[in-house]
Design a protein around this motif. Structure first.
Motif, PDB file in Angstrom:
ATOM      1  N   ILE A  42       6.579 -20.096  47.053  1.00 60.97           N
ATOM      2  CA  ILE A  42       5.852 -21.293  46.555  1.00 60.97           C
ATOM      3  C   ILE A  42       4.285 -21.129  46.815  1.00 60.97           C
ATOM      4  N   GLY A  43       4.001 -20.527  48.074  1.00 60.51           N
ATOM      5  CA  GLY A  43       2.620 -20.427  48.464  1.00 60.51           C
ATOM      6  C   GLY A  43       1.883 -19.346  47.572  1.00 60.51           C
ATOM      7  N   THR A  44       2.299 -18.239  46.917  1.00 61.86           N
ATOM      8  CA  THR A  44       1.954 -17.473  46.048  1.00 61.86           C
ATOM      9  C   THR A  44       1.868 -17.678  44.438  1.00 61.86           C
ATOM     10  N   ALA A  45       2.613 -18.700  44.301  1.00 61.89           N
ATOM     11  CA  ALA A  45       2.812 -18.995  42.990  1.00 61.89           C
ATOM     12  C   ALA A  45       1.438 -19.583  42.464  1.00 61.89           C
ATOM     13  N   ASP A  46       1.295 -19.313  41.042  1.00 62.08           N
ATOM     14  CA  ASP A  46      -0.067 -19.575  40.607  1.00 62.08           C
ATOM     15  C   ASP A  46      -0.147 -21.125  40.358  1.00 62.08           C
ATOM     16  N   GLU A  47       1.224 -21.507  39.839  1.00 64.26           N
ATOM     17  CA  GLU A  47       1.269 -23.037  39.750  1.00 64.26           C
ATOM     18  C   GLU A  47       2.569 -23.667  40.230  1.00 64.26           C
ATOM     19  N   LEU A  48       2.353 -24.872  40.398  1.00 61.05           N
ATOM     20  CA  LEU A  48       3.602 -25.466  40.817  1.00 61.05           C
ATOM     21  C   LEU A  48       4.094 -27.106  40.018  1.00 61.05           C
ATOM     22  N   GLN A  49       5.084 -27.127  39.729  1.00 64.09           N
ATOM     23  CA  GLN A  49       5.323 -28.319  39.027  1.00 64.09           C
ATOM     24  C   GLN A  49       6.157 -29.347  39.944  1.00 64.09           C
ATOM     25  N   ILE A  50       5.262 -30.668  39.733  1.00 64.69           N
ATOM     26  CA  ILE A  50       5.525 -31.546  40.821  1.00 64.69           C
ATOM     27  C   ILE A  50       6.127 -32.920  39.915  1.00 64.69           C
ATOM     28  N   SER A  51       7.246 -33.365  40.485  1.00 69.54           N
ATOM     29  CA  SER A  51       7.697 -34.522  39.828  1.00 69.54           C
ATOM     30  C   SER A  51       7.924 -35.637  40.775  1.00 69.54           C
ATOM     31  N   PRO A  52       6.969 -36.562  40.843  1.00 71.56           N
ATOM     32  CA  PRO A  52       7.036 -37.780  41.809  1.00 71.56           C
ATOM     33  C   PRO A  52       8.286 -38.583  41.250  1.00 71.56           C
ATOM     34  N   ALA A  53       8.966 -38.948  42.632  1.00 77.04           N
ATOM     35  CA  ALA A  53      10.152 -39.863  42.243  1.00 77.04           C
ATOM     36  C   ALA A  53       9.882 -41.098  41.487  1.00 77.04           C
ATOM     37  N   ARG A  54      10.787 -41.590  40.830  1.00 77.29           N
ATOM     38  CA  ARG A  54      10.492 -42.888  40.131  1.00 77.29           C
ATOM     39  C   ARG A  54      11.390 -43.887  40.805  1.00 77.29           C
ATOM     40  N   SER A  55      11.345 -45.256  40.348  1.00 79.14           N
ATOM     41  CA  SER A  55      12.109 -46.201  41.032  1.00 79.14           C
ATOM     42  C   SER A  55      13.536 -45.698  40.915  1.00 79.14           C
ATOM     43  N   GLY A  56      14.323 -45.838  41.895  1.00 78.94           N
ATOM     44  CA  GLY A  56      15.938 -45.294  41.907  1.00 78.94           C
ATOM     45  C   GLY A  56      15.669 -43.827  42.552  1.00 78.94           C
ATOM     46  N   GLY A  57      14.755 -43.208  42.664  1.00 82.94           N
ATOM     47  CA  GLY A  57      14.890 -41.985  43.540  1.00 82.94           C
ATOM     48  C   GLY A  57      14.931 -40.926  42.379  1.00 82.94           C
ATOM     49  N   LYS A  58      15.032 -40.956  41.296  1.00 82.53           N
ATOM     50  CA  LYS A  58      15.082 -39.859  40.405  1.00 82.53           C
ATOM     51  C   LYS A  58      13.794 -39.265  40.051  1.00 82.53           C
ATOM     52  N   PRO A  59      13.783 -37.757  39.716  1.00 78.42           N
ATOM     53  CA  PRO A  59      12.183 -37.328  39.395  1.00 78.42           C
ATOM     54  C   PRO A  59      11.709 -38.006  38.403  1.00 78.42           C
ATOM     55  N   GLY A  60      10.577 -37.993  38.424  1.00 73.25           N
ATOM     56  CA  GLY A  60       9.631 -38.535  37.202  1.00 73.25           C
ATOM     57  C   GLY A  60       9.363 -37.223  36.215  1.00 73.25           C
ATOM     58  N   ARG A  61       8.312 -37.552  35.354  1.00 73.12           N
ATOM     59  CA  ARG A  61       7.786 -36.298  34.601  1.00 73.12           C
ATOM     60  C   ARG A  61       6.990 -35.494  35.275  1.00 73.12           C
ATOM     61  N   ALA A  62       7.334 -34.245  35.134  1.00 74.92           N
ATOM     62  CA  ALA A  62       6.423 -33.155  35.913  1.00 74.92           C
ATOM     63  C   ALA A  62       5.026 -32.747  35.607  1.00 74.92           C
ATOM     64  N   THR A  63       4.270 -32.554  36.557  1.00 75.98           N
ATOM     65  CA  THR A  63       3.018 -32.480  36.080  1.00 75.98           C
ATOM     66  C   THR A  63       2.414 -31.105  37.001  1.00 75.98           C
ATOM     67  N   THR A  64       2.000 -30.154  36.303  1.00 77.24           N
ATOM     68  CA  THR A  64       1.439 -28.875  36.477  1.00 77.24           C
ATOM     69  C   THR A  64       0.320 -28.815  37.356  1.00 77.24           C
ATOM     70  N   ILE A  65       0.355 -28.310  38.746  1.00 80.07           N
ATOM     71  CA  ILE A  65      -1.018 -28.372  39.781  1.00 80.07           C
ATOM     72  C   ILE A  65      -0.886 -27.034  40.184  1.00 80.07           C
ATOM     73  N   TRP A  66      -1.979 -27.058  41.207  1.00 80.20           N
ATOM     74  CA  TRP A  66      -2.089 -25.785  42.032  1.00 80.20           C
ATOM     75  C   TRP A  66      -1.783 -26.307  43.393  1.00 80.20           C
ATOM     76  N   VAL A  67      -1.247 -25.090  44.341  1.00 77.75           N
ATOM     77  CA  VAL A  67      -0.672 -25.263  45.439  1.00 77.75           C
ATOM     78  C   VAL A  67      -1.161 -24.408  46.440  1.00 77.75           C
ATOM     79  N   VAL A  68      -1.644 -24.554  47.750  1.00 80.72           N
ATOM     80  CA  VAL A  68      -2.070 -23.481  48.486  1.00 80.72           C
ATOM     81  C   VAL A  68      -1.076 -23.839  50.064  1.00 80.72           C
TER      82      VAL A  68
END
Length: 125
Positions: free
Chosen positions: A12-38
């Motif tokens: 994960i730390g060396t990946a150029d991009e990360l997809q993050i999906s914050p949970a929606r109500s009910g706990g299911k993952p929401g829409r993914a957003t591409t971001i950077w991770v360090v």
């Protein structure tokens, strides 16, 4: 609390991009957003370049959990807000080192105060 494995941290730390999906109500993952991770030590961090007003960041801080995918690893995570000046300085340096090849138009917003104020630690669940 669960810790990242060495393999997960490396992938994960060396990946150029990360997809993050914050949970929606009910706990299911929401829409993914591409971001950077360090990485920093045994932890992983992300920032919202638009700051605390960004849509994915607001969803992340409302739920404090979600799912990430990067480097072939998909993991449910807790999203913990951080506000530690010394850590912020280290993360600025990590963003510059890892993503500097994209140039200042992309990196400068990630190390600006707006993004620093929207920093999250990714904790595996």
């Amino acid at each position: 609390m669960t810790a990242w494995t060495e393999d997960e941290l490396a992938r994960i730390g060396t990946a150029d991009e990360l997809q993050i999906s914050p949970a929606r109500s009910g706990g299911k993952p929401g829409r993914a957003t591409t971001i950077w991770v360090v990485p920093d030590g045994d932890d992983l961090y992300v920032r919202a370049y638009r700051g605390r007003g960004g849509q994915w960041f607001q969803a992340a801080t409302a739920a404090h959990e979600g799912r990430i995918s990067a480097g072939g690893v998909t993991k449910d995570v807790t999203l913990a807000e951080v506000d530690e000046p010394a850590l912020g300085d280290r993360l600025d340096a990590a963003y510059r080192a890892k993503y500097g090849h994209y140039g200042p138009d992309y990196v400068d917003p990630m190390v600006a105060e707006t993004a620093r104020a929207a920093t999250l630690r990714l904790l595996p669940r």
